[in-house]
Design an enzyme around this catalytic site. Structure first.
Site, PDB file in Angstrom:
ATOM      1  N   SER A 153      12.304  -8.450  31.199  1.00 30.79           N
ATOM      2  CA  SER A 153      12.866  -7.678  32.278  1.00 30.79           C
ATOM      3  C   SER A 153      12.831  -6.173  32.039  1.00 30.79           C
ATOM      4  O   SER A 153      13.009  -5.424  32.986  1.00 30.79           O
ATOM      5  CB  SER A 153      14.305  -8.133  32.528  1.00 30.79           C
ATOM      6  OG  SER A 153      15.152  -7.767  31.487  1.00 30.79           O
ATOM      7  N   MET A 159      17.143  -9.814  36.864  1.00 25.34           N
ATOM      8  CA  MET A 159      16.845  -9.522  35.453  1.00 25.34           C
ATOM      9  C   MET A 159      16.396 -10.755  34.663  1.00 25.34           C
ATOM     10  O   MET A 159      16.372 -10.711  33.437  1.00 25.34           O
ATOM     11  CB  MET A 159      18.050  -8.873  34.749  1.00 25.34           C
ATOM     12  CG  MET A 159      18.244  -7.421  35.168  1.00 25.34           C
ATOM     13  SD  MET A 159      19.778  -6.646  34.585  1.00 25.34           S
ATOM     14  CE  MET A 159      19.566  -6.658  32.826  1.00 25.34           C
ATOM     15  N   ILE A 213      17.871 -10.919  26.461  1.00 26.16           N
ATOM     16  CA  ILE A 213      18.606 -12.173  26.256  1.00 26.16           C
ATOM     17  C   ILE A 213      17.636 -13.360  26.190  1.00 26.16           C
ATOM     18  O   ILE A 213      18.031 -14.471  25.845  1.00 26.16           O
ATOM     19  CB  ILE A 213      19.670 -12.393  27.355  1.00 26.16           C
ATOM     20  CG1 ILE A 213      20.723 -13.417  26.911  1.00 26.16           C
ATOM     21  CG2 ILE A 213      19.029 -12.794  28.676  1.00 26.16           C
ATOM     22  CD1 ILE A 213      21.916 -13.541  27.822  1.00 26.16           C
ATOM     23  N   ALA A 214      16.369 -13.109  26.515  1.00 26.13           N
ATOM     24  CA  ALA A 214      15.368 -14.195  26.467  1.00 26.13           C
ATOM     25  C   ALA A 214      13.989 -13.641  26.149  1.00 26.13           C
ATOM     26  O   ALA A 214      13.004 -14.375  26.181  1.00 26.13           O
ATOM     27  CB  ALA A 214      15.334 -14.922  27.807  1.00 26.13           C
ATOM     28  N   GLY A 215      13.952 -12.333  25.844  1.00 24.41           N
ATOM     29  CA  GLY A 215      12.671 -11.694  25.537  1.00 24.41           C
ATOM     30  C   GLY A 215      12.463 -10.392  26.284  1.00 24.41           C
ATOM     31  O   GLY A 215      11.383  -9.796  26.214  1.00 24.41           O
ATOM     32  N   SER A 216      13.476  -9.916  26.960  1.00 20.24           N
ATOM     33  CA  SER A 216      13.304  -8.814  27.909  1.00 20.24           C
ATOM     34  C   SER A 216      12.890  -7.483  27.291  1.00 20.24           C
ATOM     35  O   SER A 216      12.402  -6.615  28.001  1.00 20.24           O
ATOM     36  CB  SER A 216      14.588  -8.620  28.721  1.00 20.24           C
ATOM     37  OG  SER A 216      14.708  -9.647  29.681  1.00 20.24           O
ATOM     38  N   LYS A 257      16.652   1.396  30.784  1.00 11.22           N
ATOM     39  CA  LYS A 257      16.616   0.332  31.793  1.00 11.22           C
ATOM     40  C   LYS A 257      17.675   0.607  32.853  1.00 11.22           C
ATOM     41  O   LYS A 257      18.750   1.146  32.545  1.00 11.22           O
ATOM     42  CB  LYS A 257      16.911  -0.994  31.078  1.00 11.22           C
ATOM     43  CG  LYS A 257      16.672  -2.248  31.884  1.00 11.22           C
ATOM     44  CD  LYS A 257      16.909  -3.481  30.994  1.00 11.22           C
ATOM     45  CE  LYS A 257      16.497  -4.763  31.669  1.00 11.22           C
ATOM     46  NZ  LYS A 257      16.544  -5.902  30.730  1.00 11.22           N
TER      47      LYS A 257
END
Lengths: 540, 540
Positions: free
Chosen positions: A214, A188, A235-238, A138
């Site tokens: 992301s 992001m 951090i939330a599904g990236s 990334k």
């Protein structure tokens, strides 16, 4: 002299990127002229058919996972330089079709591969467990000599990195070959990998669909097999959202297990949050993800990075008994689209048939409220730094930034006082899941990664399903299973629910489906064994 | 009817406490009439000489550590009921001399011991690794049927606990016998264990000195051998300060390793802090502390408590090579009193003679500033809940509350904005210590626990040395070594430093000395091995 417009800065970055793709790896106009974000077709087979890859390169990239390639390089049956060239070429093709790359350093990678091969020749052994393997990253990772703009126009003014992220140093020490960095969303924080520097990454299964975010550049690149091992953050599904959207595997370990040092943050450091970003792999096989995690943790990364938990990778045995899996099928706020309902129902039925216990979970905390709570933590910075970075370059918001909205957070002004209540609220949710796991003696629970497959661009909205494991810091994997199929899915269509975003079967036909498997805290090792068992039942 | 004054509420609690000590265990007035907080003598030998303990009870309590007793009970050579009675009697004597107890439940303990003995008789095996062992607890633990006022007059209105702290449940499942809870400071945030409910705990080595805090009741009780295993909490030194003051061992594990569930907090829950309280043992031997930690963690406490890290206790081998120990001798803001300087200098010289490497550390972060930073985290609550609990009962501050003051925090008003900077500041300090440990390849570093021995009551001030390992979340042990001796200490007296609090040699003559040993994060196991090696050199 007037400062350059953001458009002109970005255009010149993109054009210098294109120059890094050798002429002979460029697709003819005929292959590209229909490529667009509206195109209702996929491009997964272009690398094989376009004539740029040799037969051997097709074999290398299509008939191996990363573990296979590592084994063959360790035996001297394959050279890193050949593997690297094959993946560079395939990544170049992917880039032209789905716009998944940010930094391209094929030449440096081929040099590095040569060094790795020479080491093997000279020493008669591998540099380490990632010997010779090209690994994509990334854009937020720093690689010496490469920029890390993370899609901010303002960061185009930054010099190339003068040092590596800690994780990159570790992977190099293990023999890996970095060769590209990959696209991500503005700030992001959306599930559409679009920004004003690099534009939008398309879904190789169907260009009109989101590739997810992301870590969406990785998702698209790996689906194209232009990488067999890609590293993202979550951090939330990236990591897990692109895995779902692009039909591959993704794994989010518990926070603190993989070193986070030396990365480029999209916002302000020092946030008093209870939710920490994690680093995880996207890949084509579970064993590849395990090999990567174990290899990194076996280096004692806490010696290099003060933020990494000194907790060794534990060798755990495969469970020699039926699994006990909770089933969290749906939150009422986001009913499952028929294709995902079919994927999860079929999977759990098959698991039951194979003798595993599926335990339907009830009294689950409200996942919408839990996600809104997570967003309150994400939005703690009173200075709203990401927006100020955008403003500094006078660049506009991308569309997906306006779709990821919790109505109840309108006008949200973070405060110290509220933080106390937020922490207590989070702890209640943690306790509810903890008690549920314990009471039911679960190995893990199965839940959606999203209520739908990949959806058309900028429709994804809020990722309430993937953010839950981040909020409670449980390890979670995204498992691909089945594909949207209007005929088969019809049986799962409900008239009494409101699908959000709308369910338009012809738009998503053939899009990959899948779900999450969520393990117990700090039990990354056990979750890996659990998903191996699940895949032994579901895999083809 | 007017509400009862705090004085009358407290007096009635103290009197009901006294009633829990059987008449035949009460000391004669002749042994008590000189006992006061000004008395310049110690009381360590009273239990042996007072005639209340039988010869066997003296042997049980004086010639064994907890491990010895556990071994003897496991072999059937001792009964829990005899061990428990001996420790209850000795705790009763200690209470009359140094006022170390808050809740006394001898009868329940003897009943419990009988049950444990019957189990052994019936099953032919121990209940668990703590089989039959009386364990004393800081007052903040909940024990069913007992109050947990933690020294707040207001909490005298609370009912007895209807459930146990998670840790208490675990210890019971392992066979332990709770029998007393112990005294602590008002708000739990000073180093003088005084509050308006129970009064002040005195130092059994010399009554005019502080017993330390906040787990000071334990420190005094264990020094009196009225307990051989006491459990406290530590967020700024609360286990290690009493260990130093009372001449015993203390161990603060890394946060999250020991379950914290179901305790009574002194302030507001949900603080967005980066410093977490930990639970640790005070004891007479290192092996006792290890046995306790290992026994608790081996029960997989994370299954019961959602706040506990699922990280198993690792069996590590003793280092079969010389240790590498950093030496952080002193922060300029708090010069070491001659007795502590002698203790640390003698210890490190002996360690060097034994072949271990002592690496003087330089460029250490300012420990005063680090402590002030920690206090900013401790004072985040805008509602100042501890003060409001005091106000509710109209009780005054105790004196030591006014001595623990950082002048630079005068008027400190916590804010969300400042929290970002505080977290960054903390991270810098963590990185400095991390790099220092790594660069010097240290097993651990030796540093003061305090600049002095136990000092006269209410002079302790700010604990800059013990709070450091909490701020950076490193495991730390307090090791007793040597005693203040005016003649020997004179060689370490400096005229060019200002001792704070003042150094008055005759006041502290014979007070225990000692220091801390600080290990690497999450390496509680290795630190335990390290202090065993250190003690093999220093121990007598």
């Amino acid at each position: 002299m007037a400062p350059q417009s953001w458009q002109s800065l970005s255009a010149s970055k993109r054009s210098s990127n294109l120059e890094k793709i050798p002429k002979e790896w460029r697709l003819p106009a005929s292959k590209l002229d229909k490529v667009s974000a509206d195109a209702n077709f996929g491009v997964l087979e272009v690398p094989r058919s376009c004539g740029i890859l040799t037969a051997e390169e097709i074999t290398i990239t299509e008939e191996n996972d990363a573990t296979d390639l590592l084994e063959k390089m360790a035996k001297g049956e394959l050279k890193s330089v050949d593997v690297t060239r094959a993946l560079c070429k395939r990544a170049a093709i992917a880039q032209q079709l789905v716009n998944c790359l940010t930094e391209i350093f094929f030449e440096e990678a081929l040099e590095r591969a040569k060094t790795v091969d020479e080491y093997f020749e000279r020493e008669g052994k591998v540099m380490g467990p990632l010997h010779g393997l090209p690994i994509s990253l990334k854009d937020s990772f720093n690689v010496k000599g490469q920029q890390a703009t993370i899609g901010y126009v303002q960061y185009l003014h930054n010099d190339p990195a003068t040092s590596n992220s800690t994780l990159v140093d570790i992977m190099l020490s293990l023999g890996a070959v970095p060769y590209v960095k990959t696209n991500l969303p503005q700030t992001m924080m959306t599930a559409d990998s679009e920004n004003n520097v690099f534009g939008r990454t398309l879904n190789p299964h169907k260009l009109s669909l989101t590739a997810g975010g992301s870590t969406g550049g990785e998702g698209a690149l790996i689906a194209m097999r232009g990488s067999l091992m890609g590293i993202g953050t979550d951090i939330a599904g990236s990591v897990r959202i692109p895995a779902l959207c692009d039909g591959i595997f993704g794994f989010k370990p518990c926070s603190g297990r993989i070193p986070f040092g030396g990365k480029v943050p999209p916002g302000r450091l020092g946030a008093p949050t209870s939710i920490f970003p994690t680093i995880g792999p996207e890949a084509h096989s579970i064993r590849d993800m395990e090999l990567w995690l174990k290899s990194i943790i076996d280096t004692d990364p806490w010696v290099l990075d003060e933020g990494t938990l000194a907790v060794p990778w534990r060798e755990v045995s495969p469970p020699n008994r039926p699994l006990r899996l909770g089933l969290l099928l749906e939150d009422p706020s986001r009913p499952l689209h028929p294709s995902i309902m079919r994927s999860m129902t079929t999977a759990t039925e098959k698991l039951k048939e194979a003798g595993h216990a599926i335990v339907p979970l009830s009294n689950i905390p409200d996942l919408w409220a839990a996600a809104a709570l997570a967003w309150k933590f994400f939005l703690l910075d009173p200075t709203k730094k990401p927006l100020s970075i955008l403003a500094a370059a006078d660049e506009p918001l991308v569309l997906s930034m306006t779709t990821l909205v919790f109505p109840e957070l309108k006008g949200y002004a973070p405060s110290l006082e509220a933080l106390f209540e937020m922490n207590i609220e989070r702890r209640k949710i943690m306790k509810a899941f903890h008690d549920m796991m314990t009471k039911n003696e679960l190995d893990a629970f199965v839940m959606p990664a999203y209520q739908a497959t990949a959806v058309p661009h900028d429709q994804y909205g809020v990722p309430i399903y993937t953010v839950l494991p981040n909020l409670i810091d449980y390890p979670a994997a995204s498992i691909p299973y089945l594909k949207a199929n209007q005929e088969a899915d019809m049986a799962y269509l409900r008239s009494d629910v409101k699908y959000e975003p709308p369910y338009v079967p012809e738009e998503v036909e053939d899009a990959p489906c899948g779900f999450q498997v969520v393990g117990r805290p700090m039990r990354d090792e056990e979750l890996m064994e659990t998903i191996k068992v699940i895949w032994s039942v579901l895999g083809v």
